[in-house]
Scaffold this active site. Sequence first.
Site, PDB file in Angstrom:
ATOM      1  N   ASP B 413      78.452  15.195-116.219  1.00 34.24           N
ATOM      2  CA  ASP B 413      77.635  14.153-115.631  1.00 34.24           C
ATOM      3  C   ASP B 413      78.052  14.057-114.174  1.00 34.24           C
ATOM      4  O   ASP B 413      79.107  14.545-113.789  1.00 34.24           O
ATOM      5  CB  ASP B 413      77.943  12.853-116.387  1.00 34.24           C
ATOM      6  CG  ASP B 413      77.198  11.688-115.801  1.00 34.24           C
ATOM      7  OD1 ASP B 413      76.054  11.886-115.401  1.00 34.24           O
ATOM      8  OD2 ASP B 413      77.774  10.591-115.747  1.00 34.24           O
ATOM      9  N   LYS B 414      77.226  13.500-113.337  1.00 31.34           N
ATOM     10  CA  LYS B 414      77.644  13.388-111.948  1.00 31.34           C
ATOM     11  C   LYS B 414      78.227  12.002-111.653  1.00 31.34           C
ATOM     12  O   LYS B 414      79.403  11.883-111.324  1.00 31.34           O
ATOM     13  CB  LYS B 414      76.466  13.656-111.007  1.00 31.34           C
ATOM     14  CG  LYS B 414      76.860  13.653-109.540  1.00 31.34           C
ATOM     15  CD  LYS B 414      75.680  13.933-108.659  1.00 31.34           C
ATOM     16  CE  LYS B 414      74.731  12.773-108.592  1.00 31.34           C
ATOM     17  NZ  LYS B 414      75.277  11.615-107.870  1.00 31.34           N
ATOM     18  N   THR B 415      77.381  11.003-111.822  1.00 27.42           N
ATOM     19  CA  THR B 415      77.806   9.667-111.436  1.00 27.42           C
ATOM     20  C   THR B 415      78.917   9.182-112.354  1.00 27.42           C
ATOM     21  O   THR B 415      78.770   9.193-113.565  1.00 27.42           O
ATOM     22  CB  THR B 415      76.615   8.703-111.519  1.00 27.42           C
ATOM     23  OG1 THR B 415      75.499   9.357-110.968  1.00 27.42           O
ATOM     24  CG2 THR B 415      76.914   7.437-110.778  1.00 27.42           C
ATOM     25  N   GLU B 598      73.570  -2.533-106.751  1.00 27.74           N
ATOM     26  CA  GLU B 598      73.194  -3.892-106.359  1.00 27.74           C
ATOM     27  C   GLU B 598      74.379  -4.615-105.753  1.00 27.74           C
ATOM     28  O   GLU B 598      74.267  -5.307-104.753  1.00 27.74           O
ATOM     29  CB  GLU B 598      72.715  -4.667-107.591  1.00 27.74           C
ATOM     30  CG  GLU B 598      71.328  -4.286-108.010  1.00 27.74           C
ATOM     31  CD  GLU B 598      70.753  -5.297-108.979  1.00 27.74           C
ATOM     32  OE1 GLU B 598      71.535  -6.056-109.572  1.00 27.74           O
ATOM     33  OE2 GLU B 598      69.520  -5.320-109.121  1.00 27.74           O
ATOM     34  N   LYS B 664      62.668  -3.638-104.187  1.00 29.03           N
ATOM     35  CA  LYS B 664      63.528  -2.520-103.793  1.00 29.03           C
ATOM     36  C   LYS B 664      63.450  -1.479-104.914  1.00 29.03           C
ATOM     37  O   LYS B 664      63.252  -1.814-106.090  1.00 29.03           O
ATOM     38  CB  LYS B 664      64.968  -2.975-103.566  1.00 29.03           C
ATOM     39  CG  LYS B 664      65.781  -3.274-104.798  1.00 29.03           C
ATOM     40  CD  LYS B 664      67.232  -3.435-104.392  1.00 29.03           C
ATOM     41  CE  LYS B 664      68.177  -3.279-105.550  1.00 29.03           C
ATOM     42  NZ  LYS B 664      68.117  -4.267-106.594  1.00 29.03           N
ATOM     43  N   ARG B 704      73.041   7.763-101.983  1.00 31.31           N
ATOM     44  CA  ARG B 704      71.959   7.300-102.854  1.00 31.31           C
ATOM     45  C   ARG B 704      71.079   6.387-102.032  1.00 31.31           C
ATOM     46  O   ARG B 704      71.562   5.500-101.334  1.00 31.31           O
ATOM     47  CB  ARG B 704      72.532   6.507-104.022  1.00 31.31           C
ATOM     48  CG  ARG B 704      73.372   7.311-104.952  1.00 31.31           C
ATOM     49  CD  ARG B 704      74.346   6.414-105.657  1.00 31.31           C
ATOM     50  NE  ARG B 704      73.706   5.607-106.699  1.00 31.31           N
ATOM     51  CZ  ARG B 704      73.649   5.982-107.979  1.00 31.31           C
ATOM     52  NH1 ARG B 704      74.185   7.116-108.349  1.00 31.31           N
ATOM     53  NH2 ARG B 704      73.081   5.232-108.870  1.00 31.31           N
ATOM     54  N   ASP B 786      70.245  11.696-111.384  1.00 39.23           N
ATOM     55  CA  ASP B 786      70.027  11.399-109.981  1.00 39.23           C
ATOM     56  C   ASP B 786      68.991  12.335-109.372  1.00 39.23           C
ATOM     57  O   ASP B 786      68.601  13.316-109.973  1.00 39.23           O
ATOM     58  CB  ASP B 786      71.356  11.538-109.228  1.00 39.23           C
ATOM     59  CG  ASP B 786      71.549  10.367-108.295  1.00 39.23           C
ATOM     60  OD1 ASP B 786      70.527   9.866-107.804  1.00 39.23           O
ATOM     61  OD2 ASP B 786      72.703   9.973-108.060  1.00 39.23           O
ATOM     62  N   ARG B 887      67.504  14.651-112.427  1.00 44.87           N
ATOM     63  CA  ARG B 887      66.469  13.829-113.062  1.00 44.87           C
ATOM     64  C   ARG B 887      66.389  14.115-114.562  1.00 44.87           C
ATOM     65  O   ARG B 887      65.312  14.167-115.140  1.00 44.87           O
ATOM     66  CB  ARG B 887      65.102  14.102-112.409  1.00 44.87           C
ATOM     67  CG  ARG B 887      64.990  13.670-110.968  1.00 44.87           C
ATOM     68  CD  ARG B 887      64.895  12.185-110.897  1.00 44.87           C
ATOM     69  NE  ARG B 887      64.573  11.727-109.552  1.00 44.87           N
ATOM     70  CZ  ARG B 887      65.096  10.617-109.036  1.00 44.87           C
ATOM     71  NH1 ARG B 887      65.942   9.893-109.730  1.00 44.87           N
ATOM     72  NH2 ARG B 887      64.764  10.220-107.836  1.00 44.87           N
ATOM     73  N   ASN B 916      74.394   7.155-121.072  1.00 45.47           N
ATOM     74  CA  ASN B 916      73.405   8.230-121.012  1.00 45.47           C
ATOM     75  C   ASN B 916      74.014   9.601-121.287  1.00 45.47           C
ATOM     76  O   ASN B 916      73.322  10.591-121.393  1.00 45.47           O
ATOM     77  CB  ASN B 916      72.684   8.217-119.662  1.00 45.47           C
ATOM     78  CG  ASN B 916      73.655   8.371-118.511  1.00 45.47           C
ATOM     79  OD1 ASN B 916      74.848   8.129-118.674  1.00 45.47           O
ATOM     80  ND2 ASN B 916      73.172   8.781-117.370  1.00 45.47           N
TER      81      ASN B 916
END
Lengths: 365, 1267
Positions: B413-415, B598, B664, B704, B786, B887, B916
């Site tokens: 995974d990246k994030t 956020e 946003k 991001r 992402d 994605r 995820n």
Amino acid sequence: MAPGTPSGSPPGEKTKNRRPKDTKFKQQKLPAWQPILTANTVLPAFFAIGVAFIPLGVALLVTSNNITEFVLDYTNCENSQQPNETCAEFFENVNNTGKICQCQKQVDLPEFKGQVYMYYGLTNFYQNHRRYVKSRDDNQLNGQSVGVSSLNTDCDPYRTVKGNDSEGYAPCGAIANSLFNDTFTMTFNQTVQVNLLKTGIAWVSDKSVKFKNPSNWDHMHKPPNWARPVWELDVNVTSNNGYKNEDLIVWMRTAALPSFRKLYRRIDHSQAEFKDGLQAGTYNITIDYSYPVTAFQGTKSIILTTTSWLGGKNPFLGIAYLVVGSLCIILGVIFSVIQLKWGKRVGDFGKTFAKSGLVKDQSIW
Amino acid sequence: MGNIIQRLRSRTKPKYRTIVPNCAVDPEISHSHKSHPNHGYLSNKIQTNRYSVITFLPKNLFEQFHRYANLYFIFLVALNWVPEVNAFAKEITMLPVIFVLAVTAVKDAYEDFQRYRSDKKVNSQNCRKFSSTEKRYVKTDWHDIHVGDFVHLSCNEIIPADILLLRSSDKEGICHIETCNIDGENNLKQRYSVKGLDTKECEFDPSDFHNVIEVEQPNCAIYKFKGYIFENEENKIALNRDNLLLRGCVIRNTDFIEGICVYAGHETKALLNNRGPRYKRSKLERAINRDVVWCVVLLLFLCFFCAIGSGIWLADYNTIKENTNLVPFISFGDLDKYSPLYQGFIVFWTYVIMYQVVIPLPLYVSVELVKLGQVYFMTQDKEFYHPESDKRLECRALNITEDLGQIQYIFSDKTGTLTENVMEFKSCTIGGVDYPHLPGDEESSENDIDSKFSVPSRNSSILENLRLEPALQRELSNMCLRSLDSVELVIPRHVQRVQEFFLLMAVCNTVVVSHHPHEDNIDESGFLTDPQFVGGIASRIDQPLDKYSRLSRSSSPSSSQDPRDSLTPVPSEGSIGGSSLLSDMSSRTRYEAESPDELALVKAASTYGCRLLKRSPKTVVVWLPAEGEVELEILHILPFDSTRKRMSVILRHPLSKEITLYTKGADSAILSVLDKSFKVDEEYRLQRDQTTEHLTQYAMKGLRTLCMAKRVLKEDQYKAWLVDYLVASASIEEREELMLKSFCDIETGLDLLGATGIEDKLQDGVPETIAKLGEAGIKLWVLTGDKQETAIQIAYSTKLFTKKQEVLQLNATTKEEAEDLLRHHSEQISKDYKSSLKEHNNDTSTTVFREYVLVIDGTTLAFALTEELDPIFLALCQKCKAVVCCRATPIQKGNVVKLVKERLQKMTLAIGDGANDVSMIQTADIGIGISGQEGMQAVMASDFAIAQFRFLLRLLLVHGHWNYFRLSNFAAIMFYKSLITVFLLFWFQIYSGFSGSLMIDSLYLMLEHLLFVSVPPIVNGVFDKDTSAEQLLDKPHLYKAGQNSKLYTKWTFGIIFLDSLYQSLVIYFITHYSYTNFGVGLWEFGTTICVCMILIILLQIGLETNSWVWLQWLFLILSFMVFWMFAIVSNAIFFTFNPPSNPYWVMENTISQAIHSCIAIIVCVLALLPRVVIKSIQFTLFPTDIDIIKQQIQETMTTEEKQDVRGYDNDNVNTTGLVNAQTMQTSDSSNMNQDNASSSRYNEMKISNNDVAAHKRNTSSFLVTKL
């Protein structure tokens, strides 16, 4: 931890420091010795083994050769009562079972130096057969008062007298029943009787602990193949009578291989004629032949032998040592060659081949 | 059991359970008594242990007998009780069974005890329940809570049972909970107290609450709950899931709550959702099982061979029929039993028992022991300790440790995995003007405000690296709401945009503000702490707010001084005010956000002075630089969803009453719904284009991006939309679609304000780790949700991609297009390769093969994963060095892993941190969870949990390699010692008439694998190392041995087979012929063979030991001594326990003879000779990589010794050996940052690695398989 409860510590409680302890054991950093087997390191070991084994092999061989051994196969010896009939043939007649066939052999013996032992040898006799080996009752032989009903069932069919379950055999089982019962006498130059000692042929531990006579022989019978009951095996010497009879003890220690020899007698060297061993000369051996072996293609023999620290006459071990020792020396030489020719430092290897290598490992193609 | 009871209950009981508050019941009645209205509902006591002291033995045995392997044991034991068949003494055969059962039972008991202890810990946690006798809340253990009890909980407390929320400290009855323990989501969720209940907030008193509650029967649906409270006879209030607090969640952001327990203990939804751990079988274990099948084949062959041999042997003695006495050693009671066929059949089963050891059943038990030991040392490794999070390696799967050494593909995974998932606001573009926020070299004094501005749930501060843009601050300093809506005033449009931009950052989110640590006025034991509040509890609820408003008022004058007075230093103005405020407030202000993005935005806005102060469902309070505290009315929040990829808030301006929509979201989601003036108007278009350009730049930097837009709504527009919206929200069918449509309706015609760039920081050591994993031959795929640009950027910054490589991007919108792209790239690569190969042949020196990396987006991936295209896709992927899927949805992630795992038959590892990633973590052969920011769900699904991505390197390269190497050796040794024993018994059969006779005492045979030779392999399996951790990390290519399953191949068993066959021949026949003419007894013969066998097995284990620590010496010597002493002692005692062997004094007599020792020595030398010769020839002529390293180390040490002897100063002598020595020292610190020294060393090592590889290629392929 039950689900639905937090994996952390409850709030308010200070979290513990979970850093693992930095000990050599837990970090697997104990001092270690990493031996490596290269031609270089095993070389000395090979030579050392070779150098040690060859003299040892020679010593073993010499020891074996120094043993004087005489083997007399008497399976087909002639019945002295009925010439032209061998004892083997005598026992092929079913009616003769249990009888004795006497035969005589005249042999010329070389000189035997030192203590001489008399063995009997049997071949093709599977004393190591599973059923046979089990067919005994050690408690009975130990003199414990084993009731007939509690005799080891492995003794069957030599456990209880047929048709009468309250009468048992002493000792029970197939081993005891098939006790070797040929007897030998030996005379030197027709006149001098060679004294054969019946005792000192069994293990001391067996004689003193393992085999003991029971307090009584009630409800006990002689095994079917026996001529006399066990308590009459040696009526003259009480310490050699009953289960403590050494012939029985030796027989009960089952042999490992189908061809075996068992110690039968010791030559009595207190006699003046035989104080240094057996003199060379002609001996007459009288055999009371009552043990049939032809049914299983077996042979019987008498063996007279001196002994050494290694046991009987057998050059095998000496030769084996010589062969292995020489093999090690040869391997040592081969390894020396390898070491001289290829056993360079590993780093040098890389340099030799570095130029010819491809740029990248193209294994994906 | 529980399930059955429950099923029965649900069948017999009504759909609803009725709960009467316990305080309405006579306290004398016990909960279990029939007259108690709540009887029959489980209490909150948790019991996960399966056994009690009394039930342990029968229950555990019953469970163990269900296992297949144990049944085999039982079968053998039962067989041995058949008198005709029995090979061993009946009692002795039971030893292995008892041992295996006992070991398993001890393990089970230990695990169960652990469960019991954790249950006890959980059960004895405290909370407060209402006592109707004392009329107050009293401290109670969790297990004492019953359905119908009133429970009082404070902030940060864990909810002990499923509780119906009746009252919260919040005026609106809102309570926030964190559900991380249940669904892994870290954000706060709101729950509401039951509305409409006739409770005057402040006077709520449990003892007055007599309403009957009806709720569903317990079920596992976490998101569903239905029930009623009967207010009176006719009126009932509906309850839904928003009223229920689930066990295991944590109360946040709320001072206290009170509620009534509706489900307790095992009937809570959290426990009903519990599922057991999965069982994974490792690759090596599959290989071992394959060889166990060979063992079975061998067993059957030997048994048949011997059975037939027995028949033939017996048929020779046909005279037996005439006279049973003639063949004394064959003794049958009656002649009927004498039939070669019958005896062959009987003896077959005897042999099955005799040769049972050929199937190394202790293998399974001891493999588990070995793995347990390995896991212990893995978790103890201090290199895996991450001090910041106070976490170390956590092994959740115990049986796949060696798979770690065989990984071929990593899916990451990246994030949160490659990156920290700590978002930092880096730059923004407003109205087409870029504010890059370049890091300044000056000490930014204004930044120290952040030092206290920390958010508990997200550990590190966001503002550390943010240097405020003076221009922005200047433009913000006069920000007040009046200026926002007054376009006609002097404020330029751009400044207005800037101000709106920051207002949006502050308000358009779901961040929750808590201003003070939540304090409860009831202490742990349930007493009110402050006597002042004894009278009225509710009166203190507002108190903290008062405190806050006082503070803010007091600080506002200092900040509202005209900022224009002091332009230098500009930034200080806003932040001085801020810092003074924050220094008062810092300990009390906390932002708690759903997503780290956020949080970053809110904090950045706050740094610029635009501060979010309070949020409630209806209002949001912000603090503006010029104006101070302002309250805005929130009309709606349109939450984020993955279709719209944006969120919005609709606010009403407090002064002008104007309605504004702030949105946003992802750039594509915002740019597509802009006002049409952005297409028509030149100025607007320019702004849009510039913003897009900046967005691309941000993405290139790996940031991001989020776009910000607003829309001013006219009152009638809003009203028209509101009607639709209400219809949509009230509809039952297709509610989702209608809501979505309604949201999209209002989110159009937006005015673009700007965009932000947020950096997701890379974790420590990620590039180095990826580089080393690459060297180890492991392919790394990044699967991320992402966007493409960010993913590519991260790939570059993590060195997954290098500039030399060609990036193939696959973006297709249709299946045909995807197919074309795949085929095109695939052919192109082949063509390129051929041409460069040609070049290579012409000119060997200069050609470099081109490398490719693949980037594929979610849409294309969906096509590529279809059945028609996946072969092409896989082929293409295999030609690429690395693959990035962006994605990608969670399901797609799982599918990609599945594709590689099943179609390519590769060992896969998936690593991720979020919910995820669960799909791919569970699909992969090994799933690794990063215990990081995004909750526990990934960790719960994983096999191993680590704290940082970089730990993966050590986990695979060091521990994985070691474990694989150890278990390969271990399995080989286990097979070897079984086989050699069986062969020895077999040779004897030839000389004992195939009667199933044993020469070795069956006691020794049974104890051999339990006691005499069992421990050293296990010790080796835990402690042995082929090479040090430093070397393994330094030379990643060593990992390839495991990847290609080089250490335990299908030849391994063959070699073991031959080796044990040879050794058994040597042992048996040398002994056999040496004892000829000796008058040897069966048991002396067997004893010599047994001594030789044990000695050779132990020596063999010693030969296979790579590094000796004192433990190995100890256990090896101890094992032999145990056997030796056991034989001597047991033979010195007369016992007749084990017929037929009566081993009295056998051992003593045997060893006292010189021939015994002579045999033992030559047998050992001759039996081990081939192995030693082959090993040393292999080492000298065909060394493996590991061998070369070993030799290098040894040379290093000898050089050092020599130098020490000569008295040289080490520093002045530069030899290869010394470089290695330094290597060992420096890499010991495991500092991944390559400083100059280490990188030069690195190059050096690389060269030598190439040398090794080249050398290996050029030496002939000699069949050398390490055992």
